[in-house]
Design an enzyme around this catalytic site. Structure first.
Site, short mmCIF file in Angstrom:
data_model
loop_
_atom_site.label_atom_id
_atom_site.label_comp_id
_atom_site.label_asym_id
_atom_site.label_seq_id
_atom_site.Cartn_x
_atom_site.Cartn_y
_atom_site.Cartn_z
N GLU A 1 16.24 0.11 27.35
CA GLU A 1 16.48 0.97 25.86
C GLU A 1 17.95 0.76 25.80
O GLU A 1 18.33 0.70 24.07
CB GLU A 1 16.21 2.41 25.74
CG GLU A 1 14.41 2.34 26.12
CD GLU A 1 13.86 1.51 24.58
OE1 GLU A 1 14.43 1.14 23.70
OE2 GLU A 1 13.02 0.71 24.46
N PRO B 1 0.20 -0.89 0.17
CA PRO B 1 0.16 0.34 0.31
C PRO B 1 0.71 1.10 -0.20
O PRO B 1 1.93 0.65 1.15
CB PRO B 1 -0.95 -0.08 1.43
CG PRO B 1 -0.71 -1.36 1.60
CD PRO B 1 0.66 -2.24 1.30
N HIS C 1 19.35 -2.47 24.29
CA HIS C 1 19.04 -2.34 22.76
C HIS C 1 20.20 -1.41 22.13
O HIS C 1 20.96 -2.70 20.96
CB HIS C 1 18.16 -2.05 22.12
CG HIS C 1 16.51 -3.21 22.57
ND1 HIS C 1 16.43 -4.17 22.19
CD2 HIS C 1 15.60 -2.46 23.30
CE1 HIS C 1 15.26 -4.52 22.86
NE2 HIS C 1 14.53 -3.94 23.72
#
Length: 659
Positions: free
Chosen positions: A466, A244, A469
């Site tokens: 975080e 899309p 990560h």
């Protein structure tokens, strides 16, 4: 603390041309029809006394009047009619055996009198002789016209309303031909070559290969002799396939604008109707109109609404309306009839569910894949959408293209619009680089929620998560390099991280494992440095689990079950739930668990080896709430590996410097 990656927006670029005839459909509601029916009837009911009346002769009336049975009498002069109301205790004398029913219905006495003067003489004499107590009122009445109107008027009103209703349903009163009598007509919107707002290939940025494919169709429509002299035939249809927002509809509009021929546009859902046979009728009507306008182009958007493979409908109806519509479409596209000069363009993002008969040569001869734009194509798209934007010198198209990997053309248009709105919100005269970065953050991560209340322990947990990560994404060769990390809540996530994924065509096992390890870094950091785990890693675990199952079941990357694929990409299915035994299912679960545990242990090991650097990064994140690539590089040192996008940028810079 979900990892926020690119979320593709389902927008479609480009403006739909207006109706060349300039006709506006009137918003006509059926409630107006109901009102036109009931209001006159209610009015007549209120004006005309609807209570029942019983007629008596003049002689009978005189005797009853002398007996004083009437409570009130009304004389209508023009009609020579008298209407009398009977006293409540006199119903038995007047109506005899029907007295009870007459009393319930409040039946009145109706008398045809010789004249008002003769009644007046009789009344004066009766009052003097019999001392009657009835009240008398004289009214002029409405004459013959009112009698006719009361008796015939309701029928005239009903007939007029029925005519209006029929004209409306047949399209005669602004219905646009979409009424009950035209329900089988095609809903295709015609854009004539002289009246439509033309879109050309210059308005379509990127999509170089797709444009090259459709340019041949345009060339044939402009100069058919060039091909027919050599015995060639124009393709009867082309199917645009892609995600899309990549510009399939815009490309179809550009084909129509370049070819300078009539262009019929409609959606696949326009064929679907609750009435049996309507879809097939609309298909026939569409091709009839197209043949009259030939040479022309018919564009069917979202064709999967009507072109889904037959025999797979959930309702198992042998006379399925959708399948009948598809059968008629197949016949029209390549049946015994000739559709010379009619070219079918269709678009879908679900080509896997289309019927094979629809995709064969002779119907859709070509499948044109419209993919997400690469780095250079994103530059072209940004150049198009930045034209109307008042930007300053800090905005660089190269930088914006690099920061938006995986964005479709519609997403890029949305970024430019959001940046302009953010700049206007801050009362700026120009759109700056930081406005575009805020727009990217808004689209990828969601709305920033600084008002959300969190405890200090929660903020520390999010920062550690975080930072885990960010650390592993920097330490692992094939993990996506970090762009930005924040512990400010965005959307549904308590923390967010932005990465720069490599734009690669194939992915190796080592790359998948590195990505899984970096994704598990948040949970591993919580367990190592906080001594406890939280629910913040739920999204990470979901992604890792799906990726591990894909490696085993689809990609054949398991050590114990190599080179096996249990996915049917043809969509034919095998007729049962899963193509493996219970024993194999246990092996799959065991292999998936092994892959995840191995990468989790690897993540904990790498974080343990770099515990001090992770701590610095977490503290920096806790203090500033947002960290960037430069902050990670200052703590961990320069990353020894370059991502594919960075390699491409460096090569381009080298070429530009040489020139």
């Amino acid at each position: 603390m979900e990892e926020n990656n690119k979320n593709t927006q389902n927008n479609n670029g480009g403006n739909i041309p207006k109706n060349p005839n300039g006709n506006k459909k009137s918003n006509f509601s059926l409630w107006w029809i109901y009102a036109l029916i009931f209001i006159p009837l209610i009015t007549l009911y209120l004006v005309n006394d609807s209570s029942s009346a019983q007629e008596f002769g003049w002689t009978e009336f005189q005797q009853m009047a002398r007996d004083d049975v009437f409570d009130e009498m009304v004389v209508f002069n023009k009609k020579n009619v008298l209407e009398a109301t009977v006293k409540k205790d006199k119903y038995q004398e007047v109506f005899k055996q029907d007295a009870t029913k007459a009393k319930e219905l409040d039946v009145k006495v109706l008398v045809k009198i010789p004249s008002a003067d003769k009644f007046s003489d009789f009344y004066d004499k009766a009052v003097s002789e019999n001392e009657i107590s009835a009240r008398v009122t004289y009214k002029e009445g409405d004459g013959m016209f009112w009698n006719i109107l009361v008796s015939v008027g309701p029928f005239i009103i009903i007939i007029l309303i029925w005519i209006l209703f029929m004209r409306r349903m047949s399209g005669g009163v602004g219905g646009g031909g979409m009424g009950v009598f035209n329900v089988g007509k095609s809903k295709a919107q015609l854009f004539d070559k002289d009246g439509m707002n033309k879109i050309t290939f210059k308005d379509v940025a990127g999509l170089a290969e797709a444009k090259q494919e459709v340019e041949e169709i345009v060339s044939f429509l402009k100069n058919p002799a060039k091909y027919t002299e050599l015995g060639g035939k124009i393709p009867k249809g082309a199917l645009l396939v892609g995600p899309p927002g990549t510009g399939k509809t815009l490309l179809a509009k550009a084909v129509a604008g370049e070819a300078n021929v009539p262009f019929f546009s409609l959606s696949g859902s326009d064929f679907v109707e609750m009435f049996v046979g309507v879809g097939a009728s609309r298909v026939r009507d569409l091709f009839r109109q197209a043949k009259e306008k030939a040479p022309c182009i018919v564009f069917i958007d979202e064709i999967d609404a009507v072109g889904r493979a037959r025999g797979k409908n959930a309702n198992m109806n042998s006379n399925d309306e959708r399948e009948n519509t598809l059968n008629q479409l197949l016949t029209e596209m390549d049946g015994f009839g000739s559709n010379s000069g009619v070219i079918i363009l269709a678009a879908t993002n679900r080509a896997d569910v289309l019927d094979k008969a629809l995709l064969r040569a002779g119907r859709f001869d070509r499948q044109i894949h419209v993919e997400l734009p690469d780095l250079n194509e994103r530059k072209e798209i940004f150049a198009v959408h930045l034209r109307p934007i008042k930007k300053d010198s800090s905005v660089e198209i190269d930088f914006l293209a690099k920061q938006t990997p995986g964005f479709s053309g519609a997403d890029i248009a949305n970024v430019c619009n959001e940046a302009a709105l953010i700049a206007a919100r801050n009362s700026k005269k120009n759109v700056q680089k930081e406005d575009f970065m805020s727009a990217v953050d808004r689209i990828v991560g969601g709305l920033e929620k600084r008002s959300k209340i969190m405890t200090q322990n929660e903020r520390k947990s999010i920062a550690v998560h975080e930072a885990g990560h960010a650390s592993l994404s920097w330490l692992l060769e094939h993990a996506n390099p970090l762009v930005k990390v924040t512990i400010v809540p965005r959307g549904k996530a308590l923390g967010a991280a932005w990465y720069l994924p490599e734009e690669r065509q194939i992915t190796t096992r080592e790359q998948l494992l590195d990505e899984m390890c970096a994704t598990l870094g948040g949970r591993a950091a919580e367990e190592l440095f906080l001594g406890d785990i939280s629910t913040g890693a739920s999204n990470d675990l979901e992604r890792v689990t799906k990726q591990a199952y894909a490696m085993v079941v689809y990609f054949g990357m398991s050590k114990k079950m190599p080179n096996l694929n249990y996915y049917d990409s043809t969509g034919q299915d095998w007729g049962f739930t899963r193509p493996y035994s219970e024993e194999t299912a246990k092996m799959i679960d065991h292999e998936v668990q092994g892959i995840v545990n191995e990468q989790y242990g690897r993540a904990k090991r790498l974080l343990s080896e770099n515990a001090e650097k992770h701590k610095q990064l977490a503290e920096l994140l806790l203090d500033s709430e947002v960290i960037y690539t430069e902050d990670v590089e200052r703590i961990f040192g320069k990353r020894p590996w370059l991502s594919r996008s960075e390699e491409i940028m460096e090569k381009q810079n080298e070429v530009e410097n040489k020139q």
